[in-house]
Design a protein around this motif. Structure first.
Motif, PDB file in Angstrom:
ATOM      1  N   ASP A  56       0.811  -1.219   0.000  1.00  0.00           N
ATOM      2  CA  ASP A  56       0.000   0.000   0.000  1.00  0.00           C
ATOM      3  C   ASP A  56       0.846   1.273   0.000  1.00  0.00           C
ATOM      4  OD1 ASP A  56       0.954  -0.125   2.592  1.00  0.00           O
ATOM      5  OD2 ASP A  56      -0.969   0.307   3.548  1.00  0.00           O
ATOM      6  N   GLN A  57       2.173   1.106  -0.164  1.00  0.00           N
ATOM      7  CA  GLN A  57       3.050   2.270  -0.268  1.00  0.00           C
ATOM      8  C   GLN A  57       3.857   2.256  -1.582  1.00  0.00           C
ATOM      9  OE1 GLN A  57       5.177   3.654   3.295  1.00  0.00           O
ATOM     10  NE2 GLN A  57       4.056   2.145   4.501  1.00  0.00           N
ATOM     11  N   LYS A 198       0.179  12.715  -7.877  1.00  0.00           N
ATOM     12  CA  LYS A 198      -1.119  12.056  -8.068  1.00  0.00           C
ATOM     13  C   LYS A 198      -1.051  10.563  -7.749  1.00  0.00           C
ATOM     14  CE  LYS A 198      -2.890  15.221 -11.613  1.00  0.00           C
ATOM     15  NZ  LYS A 198      -3.246  15.377 -13.049  1.00  0.00           N
ATOM     16  N   LYS A 200       0.320   9.249  -5.259  1.00  0.00           N
ATOM     17  CA  LYS A 200       0.498   9.038  -3.819  1.00  0.00           C
ATOM     18  C   LYS A 200      -0.349   7.865  -3.348  1.00  0.00           C
ATOM     19  CE  LYS A 200       0.047  11.376   0.667  1.00  0.00           C
ATOM     20  NZ  LYS A 200      -0.302  12.651   1.350  1.00  0.00           N
ATOM     21  N   PRO A 201       0.271   6.865  -2.744  1.00  0.00           N
ATOM     22  CA  PRO A 201      -0.466   5.663  -2.335  1.00  0.00           C
ATOM     23  C   PRO A 201      -1.248   5.858  -1.048  1.00  0.00           C
ATOM     24  CG  PRO A 201       1.829   5.455  -1.720  1.00  0.00           C
ATOM     25  CD  PRO A 201       1.715   6.754  -2.483  1.00  0.00           C
ATOM     26  N   SER A 202      -2.227   5.008  -0.849  1.00  0.00           N
ATOM     27  CA  SER A 202      -3.094   5.112   0.328  1.00  0.00           C
ATOM     28  C   SER A 202      -2.336   4.905   1.627  1.00  0.00           C
ATOM     29  CB  SER A 202      -4.225   4.076   0.233  1.00  0.00           C
ATOM     30  OG  SER A 202      -3.692   2.754   0.156  1.00  0.00           O
ATOM     31  N   GLY A 203      -1.250   4.134   1.575  1.00  0.00           N
ATOM     32  CA  GLY A 203      -0.505   3.839   2.795  1.00  0.00           C
ATOM     33  C   GLY A 203       0.514   4.886   3.185  1.00  0.00           C
ATOM     34  N   SER A 204       0.647   5.945   2.396  1.00  0.00           N
ATOM     35  CA  SER A 204       1.624   6.996   2.700  1.00  0.00           C
ATOM     36  C   SER A 204       1.109   7.878   3.841  1.00  0.00           C
ATOM     37  CB  SER A 204       1.870   7.862   1.465  1.00  0.00           C
ATOM     38  OG  SER A 204       2.689   8.969   1.775  1.00  0.00           O
ATOM     39  N   LYS A 205       1.892   7.954   4.892  1.00  0.00           N
ATOM     40  CA  LYS A 205       1.531   8.774   6.044  1.00  0.00           C
ATOM     41  C   LYS A 205       2.580   9.857   6.255  1.00  0.00           C
ATOM     42  CE  LYS A 205      -1.799   5.829   6.723  1.00  0.00           C
ATOM     43  NZ  LYS A 205      -3.193   6.172   6.324  1.00  0.00           N
ATOM     44  N   TYR A 208       4.871  13.220   2.241  1.00  0.00           N
ATOM     45  CA  TYR A 208       4.994  12.323   1.088  1.00  0.00           C
ATOM     46  C   TYR A 208       6.188  12.699   0.214  1.00  0.00           C
ATOM     47  CZ  TYR A 208       3.805  10.264  -3.496  1.00  0.00           C
ATOM     48  OH  TYR A 208       3.836   9.581  -4.689  1.00  0.00           O
TER      49      TYR A 208
END
Length: 232
Positions: A56-57, A198, A200-205, A208
């Protein structure tokens, strides 16, 4: 310690104390110091706050640079019948099926982009250990496994750039040549960074896009202020 040449010394002096500059300033600095005897590639690298070991990253995608890359892209297509003919008509450099698989297995890889029709993937799949490490493995997520062979070939030939984050969290690509105008390079840089943004993955916290750097093939690098690169 080896003595630095005049060109290298001059470039380092020009870059000294320069950091987090605007896109325009970075382009001017890198272009002015790209003085090799060949047309140097202008390269961008983006450090991301992701760990690609986690699904997810993962960051990957494609972007059609408005001014192309300045590089002649050699395209190979795995296809049969009408689709093979379509690929050749669109300008593919190498087209084949089992015969092309054997060539690649033999270590002869004379292409920069690999495209395949879905029915060819059982064959192409056998080449994972060869094509994967070179970032050449066809993938439906980036449009290189497709029945629309014509569009895929034309996109590759027209300056489309693929990107994929490396283990260290870095994405890099060539965004033009030193012979490009400053405006052409600036437009390409903004397009590339925008595409990475654009993707950017959902798992990036957290943060970024951490750092953006521009350089030429033979020259030093300079960091670009992230806000300038993203247009914020």
């Amino acid at each position: 310690m080896a003595k630095l040449g005049k060109r290298t010394t001059a470039a380092r002096e020009a870059f000294a104390g320069k950091a987090d500059v605007t896109v325009a300033e970075a382009v001017a600095l890198v272009k002015d110091n790209a003085k090799a005897k060949f047309d140097e590639t202008i390269e961008i690298s983006v450090n991301l706050g992701v760990d690609p070991r986690h699904a997810d990253q993962m960051v990957r995608g494609t972007v059609a640079l408005p001014n192309g890359t300045g590089k002649t892209m050699r395209v190979a297509v795995f296809a049969r019948g009408d689709k093979a003919d379509e690929a050749k008509a669109a300008g593919a450099d190498i087209v084949g099926a089992e015969d092309l698989m054997e060539v690649v297995q033999g270590g002869k890889i004379e292409f920069d982009r690999c495209i395949a029709t879905p029915d060819m993937m059982p064959i192409v799949g056998r080449l994972g250990k060869v094509l994967g490490p070179r970032n050449l493995m066809p993938n439906p997520k980036i449009g290189t496994v497709t029945m629309d062979v014509k569009e895929a070939v034309e996109a590759a030939k027209g300056g489309e750039v693929q990107f994929k984050v490396e283990k260290a969290g870095v994405v890099h690509a060539g965004v033009g040549k030193a012979s490009f105008t400053a405006k052409q390079l600036e437009e390409n840089i903004l397009s590339f960074v925008g595409a990475v943004q654009k993707a950017k993955p959902s798992g990036s916290k957290g943060s970024y896009m951490k750092k953006v750097c521009l350089s030429s093939t033979m020259g030093p690098g300079v960091t670009i202020a992230v806000d300038s690169a993203t247009g914020n």
